[in-house]
Enzyme design. Sequence first.
Site, short mmCIF file in Angstrom:
data_model
loop_
_atom_site.label_atom_id
_atom_site.label_comp_id
_atom_site.label_asym_id
_atom_site.label_seq_id
_atom_site.Cartn_x
_atom_site.Cartn_y
_atom_site.Cartn_z
N ARG A 67 0.09 19.30 27.39
CA ARG A 67 0.48 19.98 26.15
C ARG A 67 -0.41 21.18 25.81
O ARG A 67 -0.29 21.75 24.72
CB ARG A 67 0.53 18.99 24.98
CG ARG A 67 -0.76 18.24 24.77
CD ARG A 67 -0.64 17.15 23.74
NE ARG A 67 -1.97 16.87 23.23
CZ ARG A 67 -2.93 16.29 23.95
NH1 ARG A 67 -2.71 15.90 25.20
NH2 ARG A 67 -4.12 16.09 23.43
N HIS A 68 -1.32 21.55 26.70
CA HIS A 68 -2.19 22.69 26.44
C HIS A 68 -1.98 23.82 27.44
O HIS A 68 -1.92 23.59 28.65
CB HIS A 68 -3.67 22.28 26.49
CG HIS A 68 -4.09 21.44 25.33
ND1 HIS A 68 -4.20 20.07 25.41
CD2 HIS A 68 -4.40 21.78 24.06
CE1 HIS A 68 -4.58 19.60 24.22
NE2 HIS A 68 -4.70 20.62 23.38
N ARG A 117 -6.63 30.36 24.32
CA ARG A 117 -7.55 29.23 24.16
C ARG A 117 -8.07 28.83 25.54
O ARG A 117 -7.28 28.53 26.43
CB ARG A 117 -6.81 28.02 23.57
CG ARG A 117 -6.05 28.31 22.27
CD ARG A 117 -6.86 27.87 21.07
NE ARG A 117 -6.23 28.29 19.83
CZ ARG A 117 -5.86 27.47 18.85
NH1 ARG A 117 -6.02 26.17 18.99
NH2 ARG A 117 -5.34 27.95 17.75
N SER A 164 -0.40 23.10 12.59
CA SER A 164 -1.49 22.80 11.66
C SER A 164 -1.43 23.83 10.56
O SER A 164 -1.18 25.01 10.82
CB SER A 164 -2.85 22.90 12.34
OG SER A 164 -3.08 21.75 13.11
N GLU A 181 -8.86 26.30 27.22
CA GLU A 181 -8.78 24.85 27.34
C GLU A 181 -9.33 24.48 28.71
O GLU A 181 -8.79 24.89 29.72
CB GLU A 181 -7.33 24.37 27.20
CG GLU A 181 -6.59 24.88 25.97
CD GLU A 181 -6.99 24.19 24.68
OE1 GLU A 181 -7.86 23.31 24.72
OE2 GLU A 181 -6.44 24.57 23.61
N ARG A 188 5.36 24.28 22.32
CA ARG A 188 5.39 22.84 22.01
C ARG A 188 6.68 22.46 21.29
O ARG A 188 7.24 21.39 21.54
CB ARG A 188 4.19 22.46 21.14
CG ARG A 188 2.91 22.43 21.94
CD ARG A 188 1.99 21.37 21.38
NE ARG A 188 0.68 21.51 21.99
CZ ARG A 188 -0.43 21.04 21.45
NH1 ARG A 188 -0.37 20.42 20.27
NH2 ARG A 188 -1.58 21.17 22.06
N GLU A 194 1.86 16.95 17.91
CA GLU A 194 1.48 17.97 16.92
C GLU A 194 2.09 19.31 17.32
O GLU A 194 1.85 19.80 18.42
CB GLU A 194 -0.05 18.11 16.87
CG GLU A 194 -0.46 19.21 15.89
CD GLU A 194 -1.90 19.69 16.05
OE1 GLU A 194 -2.79 18.87 16.34
OE2 GLU A 194 -2.12 20.90 15.85
P1 ATP Z 1 -4.53 20.06 19.74
O1 ATP Z 1 -5.30 19.19 18.79
O2 ATP Z 1 -3.20 19.48 20.12
O3 ATP Z 1 -5.32 20.53 20.90
P2 ATP Z 1 -5.15 22.12 17.88
O4 ATP Z 1 -5.22 21.30 16.64
O5 ATP Z 1 -6.40 22.51 18.57
O6 ATP Z 1 -4.17 21.39 18.92
P3 ATP Z 1 -4.33 24.34 16.29
O7 ATP Z 1 -5.52 25.21 16.34
O8 ATP Z 1 -4.10 23.51 15.10
O9 ATP Z 1 -4.30 23.43 17.60
O10 ATP Z 1 -3.06 25.26 16.63
C1 ATP Z 1 -1.85 25.25 15.91
C2 ATP Z 1 -0.69 24.89 16.81
O11 ATP Z 1 -0.70 25.69 17.99
C3 ATP Z 1 -0.71 23.48 17.33
O12 ATP Z 1 -0.18 22.58 16.40
C4 ATP Z 1 0.14 23.58 18.56
O13 ATP Z 1 1.51 23.63 18.27
C5 ATP Z 1 -0.24 24.94 19.11
N1 ATP Z 1 -1.30 24.86 20.12
C6 ATP Z 1 -2.61 24.73 19.92
N2 ATP Z 1 -3.31 24.77 21.06
C7 ATP Z 1 -2.39 24.94 22.04
C8 ATP Z 1 -2.47 25.07 23.44
N3 ATP Z 1 -3.65 25.06 24.07
N4 ATP Z 1 -1.32 25.25 24.14
C9 ATP Z 1 -0.14 25.29 23.52
N5 ATP Z 1 0.01 25.16 22.19
C10 ATP Z 1 -1.10 25.00 21.45
MG MG Z 2 -4.15 21.46 14.94
#
Ligand code: ATP
Ligand code: MG
Length: 445
Positions: A229-230, A221, A371, A223, A419, A368
């Site tokens: 947390r990312h 990702r 999902s 980010e 996480r 979180e």
């Molecule tokens: P957030 O809203 O916290 O940025 P997200 O909703 O974009 O997360 P999802 O696409 O739902 O993330 O990804 C499923 C799971 O993967 C998340 O619940 C989280 O545990 C993990 N996750 C997502 N993005 C990241 C990241 N950049 N770094 C670490 N873990 C991540």
């Molecule tokens: Mg999510």
Amino acid sequence: MEQINGKLINENVAFEDFKNYDGQEVTISGYVHRIREMTGFAFVIIRTKRDLIQCVYAPEFSSYRWDDRLREEACVKVLGKVVSSLDAKGNQRFELQIHDVTILSLPAEDLPIVINKKQLDNIQLSTILDLRPIALRNPKERAIFKIQEGIARGFREFLLSQDFTEIRSPKINFAGAEGGTNVFKLDYFGKQVYLAQSPQLYKQALVGVYERVFEIAPVFRAEHHDTSRHLNEYISMDFEMGFINDFRDIMNMETGLLKYIFNLLKKEYSAELELLHAVVPEIDTIPCMKFMDAKELLMKKFKYNPTDMKDFDPQEEEMLGKYAKKEFNSDFIFITHYPSKKRPFYTMDDPEDPEYTLSFDLLFRGLEITSGGQRVHDYKAQVDKMIKCGMDPEQFETYLMLHKYGAPPHGGLGLGLERLTMHLLGFKNVREATMFPRDINRVTP
Ligand code: ATP
Ligand code: MG
């Protein structure tokens, strides 16, 4: 058993097996972790793959002649006798009386940080991360990733026991699964490709083959922000299952999965949990709340003014975590029925209220970690939803083969390994729970 000087020796005995060798001669191999010289004898602590073993050296029972080459981080093989005694609490403890030492290798330089204290004291996270290969030699640091192994192992073991098939989907793809701004682009022999943000499209295709599938693999990702947390690369633990009654089947599977993981940790990783003072959550049932009810709670009970009515910000997640603890004595809470606008194109809308979806997030201690939800399985419904989302269904021809040629009602989830580890161990930063983190400022080591 190996013969040394005509004697039979128990070679490379693990510390946990010392109880079977009380009074016998064995060898162990490892690093010299710490030396404490006393008058007339010395303690040499040997660090093996998972333990610290106390060895005692004294000239009267050792044929080894003490030599200054024996120093911290030397790799050695120690021959000695297992001896036991009772500690203050009456527990049997074992140590090794050193008979002989073979130095296998010596470090070229002294370590730049002290790793043989209980923990890495007063060292900044960025320094720890810069020095990861050696910082991890500290028993507390390495325990983090032993526990992480246990989490991923529990995920795999439980799902295999539930008849899931383990899959491996490609990480270089022509289309980004969920689109958006956080997809890494890559030049692929002159064509533009993307690094996988999730195995979503592949795991759904494979529901049409194996019915239940899972994958533990890195996802990428882009980010653009630096948060606690990312990460830009993380391990996603995904599963997807067919022939479900509704999305609650997915939540129930995750509840069982987490129970299994935590039991496994308590059973086989207790030394590491203790070292890290980890409090393993007790799960009975996980409380569950609709997204809009949670928003209302935040506004009424917590007097919070949400900036986004379609999603939660980190403070809101934290408040919901506190609420779950206080109200239900639970470290977890499921939030269901997220707004359709904020969920990806494959999410099934709630037929009773299509503004919302049959989806959920799982919060763990106010963060979180998952999902998930039910997916659209009807061909026409999926094509229509793609068009509504501004996508071109023709670009997703292979993805839509699932729907076109028959798909069962199905759903699944993605669980972020780092996480989960982070909040299990009470860390403030996800990087502490990442062996070699990749973020906007870091691609090494
Ligand atoms: P957030 O809203 O916290 O940025 P997200 O909703 O974009 O997360 P999802 O696409 O739902 O993330 O990804 C499923 C799971 O993967 C998340 O619940 C989280 O545990 C993990 N996750 C997502 N993005 C990241 C990241 N950049 N770094 C670490 N873990 C991540
Ligand atoms: Mg999510």
